[in-house]
Design an enzyme around this catalytic site. Structure first.
Site, PDB file in Angstrom:
ATOM      1  N   LEU A   6      60.843  20.903 -12.155  1.00 25.83           N
ATOM      2  CA  LEU A   6      61.152  20.552 -10.607  1.00 25.83           C
ATOM      3  C   LEU A   6      60.754  22.148 -10.333  1.00 25.83           C
ATOM      4  O   LEU A   6      61.805  22.684 -10.580  1.00 25.83           O
ATOM      5  CB  LEU A   6      61.560  19.573 -10.118  1.00 25.83           C
ATOM      6  CG  LEU A   6      61.614  19.979  -8.772  1.00 25.83           C
ATOM      7  CD1 LEU A   6      60.993  19.031  -7.953  1.00 25.83           C
ATOM      8  CD2 LEU A   6      63.261  18.860  -8.029  1.00 25.83           C
ATOM      9  N   ILE A   7      59.040  22.273  -9.552  1.00 23.13           N
ATOM     10  CA  ILE A   7      59.198  24.105  -8.623  1.00 23.13           C
ATOM     11  C   ILE A   7      58.987  23.963  -7.278  1.00 23.13           C
ATOM     12  O   ILE A   7      58.715  22.927  -7.283  1.00 23.13           O
ATOM     13  CB  ILE A   7      58.202  24.229  -9.368  1.00 23.13           C
ATOM     14  CG1 ILE A   7      57.863  24.694 -11.244  1.00 23.13           C
ATOM     15  CG2 ILE A   7      58.508  26.002  -9.129  1.00 23.13           C
ATOM     16  CD1 ILE A   7      57.030  24.817 -11.632  1.00 23.13           C
ATOM     17  N   SER A  11      52.857  26.307  -3.477  1.00 23.03           N
ATOM     18  CA  SER A  11      51.728  27.150  -2.741  1.00 23.03           C
ATOM     19  C   SER A  11      50.686  27.896  -2.828  1.00 23.03           C
ATOM     20  O   SER A  11      49.933  27.831  -2.235  1.00 23.03           O
ATOM     21  CB  SER A  11      51.933  26.298  -1.193  1.00 23.03           C
ATOM     22  OG  SER A  11      52.821  27.249  -0.323  1.00 23.03           O
ATOM     23  N   SER A  12      51.727  29.059  -2.968  1.00 21.54           N
ATOM     24  CA  SER A  12      51.171  30.782  -3.462  1.00 21.54           C
ATOM     25  C   SER A  12      52.094  31.209  -3.650  1.00 21.54           C
ATOM     26  O   SER A  12      52.678  31.041  -4.680  1.00 21.54           O
ATOM     27  CB  SER A  12      51.199  31.064  -1.454  1.00 21.54           C
ATOM     28  OG  SER A  12      51.991  31.370  -1.320  1.00 21.54           O
ATOM     29  N   SER A 138      65.845  38.653  -6.767  1.00 17.59           N
ATOM     30  CA  SER A 138      65.100  39.796  -6.589  1.00 17.59           C
ATOM     31  C   SER A 138      65.725  40.713  -6.958  1.00 17.59           C
ATOM     32  O   SER A 138      67.125  40.525  -7.214  1.00 17.59           O
ATOM     33  CB  SER A 138      64.687  39.866  -4.958  1.00 17.59           C
ATOM     34  OG  SER A 138      64.409  41.082  -4.739  1.00 17.59           O
ATOM     35  N   TYR A 151      67.623  40.258   4.301  1.00 16.92           N
ATOM     36  CA  TYR A 151      67.346  39.193   2.772  1.00 16.92           C
ATOM     37  C   TYR A 151      68.185  39.721   1.442  1.00 16.92           C
ATOM     38  O   TYR A 151      67.959  38.856   0.366  1.00 16.92           O
ATOM     39  CB  TYR A 151      65.683  39.937   2.868  1.00 16.92           C
ATOM     40  CG  TYR A 151      65.011  39.450   1.277  1.00 16.92           C
ATOM     41  CD1 TYR A 151      64.430  38.470   1.323  1.00 16.92           C
ATOM     42  CD2 TYR A 151      65.370  40.373   0.240  1.00 16.92           C
ATOM     43  CE1 TYR A 151      64.268  37.543   0.030  1.00 16.92           C
ATOM     44  CE2 TYR A 151      64.186  40.378  -1.317  1.00 16.92           C
ATOM     45  CZ  TYR A 151      63.678  38.804  -0.933  1.00 16.92           C
ATOM     46  OH  TYR A 151      62.825  38.681  -2.071  1.00 16.92           O
TER      47      TYR A 151
END
Length: 285
Positions: A6-7, A11-12, A138, A151
């Site tokens: 499941l991800i 969409s991009s 990240s 962020y």
């Protein structure tokens, strides 16, 4: 061995490429996104390659949406082997300029979204004493950077969540956790962040402007060098991780990201040593 995966946020960019890579490798992929109306690129790529992945709606900011989608995957498959928390949103702005609304939005998508999805699948994985939760973090989850403090704070929180869960859920229930830390990725994600700050007040005429202009100039220059990798290259690292039986706690996706975080990771690159030490010190295992 084929896994049910499941991800979120497919969409991009990295999410899309990871969904395609995992499906191509023979895994049963449920690719989710907040707005299925934006699924055309993924659908076209999947159809062109003859891949049979499933696309479902899931909004990481909506607990009911998460609950419904997880329940649907469990109804169809009976289990979820791997959750990849990929959905996220960039944000480039000094906290003196950022509104509380913007800060809450960044924290909600990047941190609370990960927490909500993890909380939704964890009971099922614990019951099976098997599973793997991969959080797309990240290098900003390890190294604070100029104008990225909001962020980075969200991604630091993801790192703490991942590390804490691995310290007791893994030895207690056999569920693995991995934080993956890409550097720059040449995708619309990176471009949209820079465009946003240039267009919506991030370039305010204040004392920070010279530093912000230097940061943006260097960020754009790095896009043409080896600091950035393609979404497909980063997705290959994610795929290799989800296929490991004993995955690492932390993983970077490129030589540049390894170098950028070197001072933070030199003593324990994959996080295993600290995790083992924490388990020994706190649980006596």
């Amino acid at each position: 061995m084929s896994k049910t995966v499941l991800i979120t946020g497919t969409s991009s960019g990295l999410g899309l490429e990871t969904a395609l890579a995992a499906s191509h490798a023979g895994h049963r992929v449920y690719a989710t996104m907040r707005d299925p109306g934006k699924s055309s690129a993924l659908r076209a790529a999947a159809e062109a390659s003859g891949l049979g992945l499933e696309i479902l709606q899931l909004d990481v900011q909506d607990p009911e949406s998460i609950k419904t989608t997880v329940a649907e995957v469990l109804r169809r498959e009976g289990h979820i082997d791997t959750l990849i928390n990929n959905a996220g949103a960039g944000y480039l702005r000094n906290i003196e300029q950022a509104s509380d609304e913007d800060i809450n939005q960044v924290m909600d998508v990047n941190f609370m979204g990960v927490l909500r999805c993890t909380r939704a699948v964890l009971p099922h994985m614990r019951a099976r004493k098997s599973g793997h939760i991969i959080n797309i973090s990240s290098v900003g989850g390890l190294v604070g950077q100029p104008f990225n403090e909001v962020y980075c704070a969200a991604k630091f929180a993801v790192e703490g969540l991942t590390e804490s869960l691995a310290s007791y859920v893994t030895p207690g229930f056999g569920v693995h956790f991995t934080s993956i830390q890409p550097g720059g990725i040449t995708s619309e994600f990176a471009n949209s962040v820079l465009k946003q700050v240039e267009a919506t007040g991030g370039m305010l005429e204040d004392d920070y402007l010279p530093l912000l202009q230097r940061y943006i100039g260097n960020a754009r220059a790095r896009m043409g060098g080896d600091a950035y990798q393609s979404s497909a290259e980063a997705a290959a690292v994610v795929l290799a991780c989800l296929e490991q039986e004993d995955p690492p706690l932390r993983l970077r996706t490129s030589a540049w990201s390894e170098g950028f975080c070197a001072f933070k990771t030199a003593a324990d690159p994959d996080g295993r040593k600290q995790n083992e030490a924490t388990i020994a010190a706190t649980l006596g295992l």
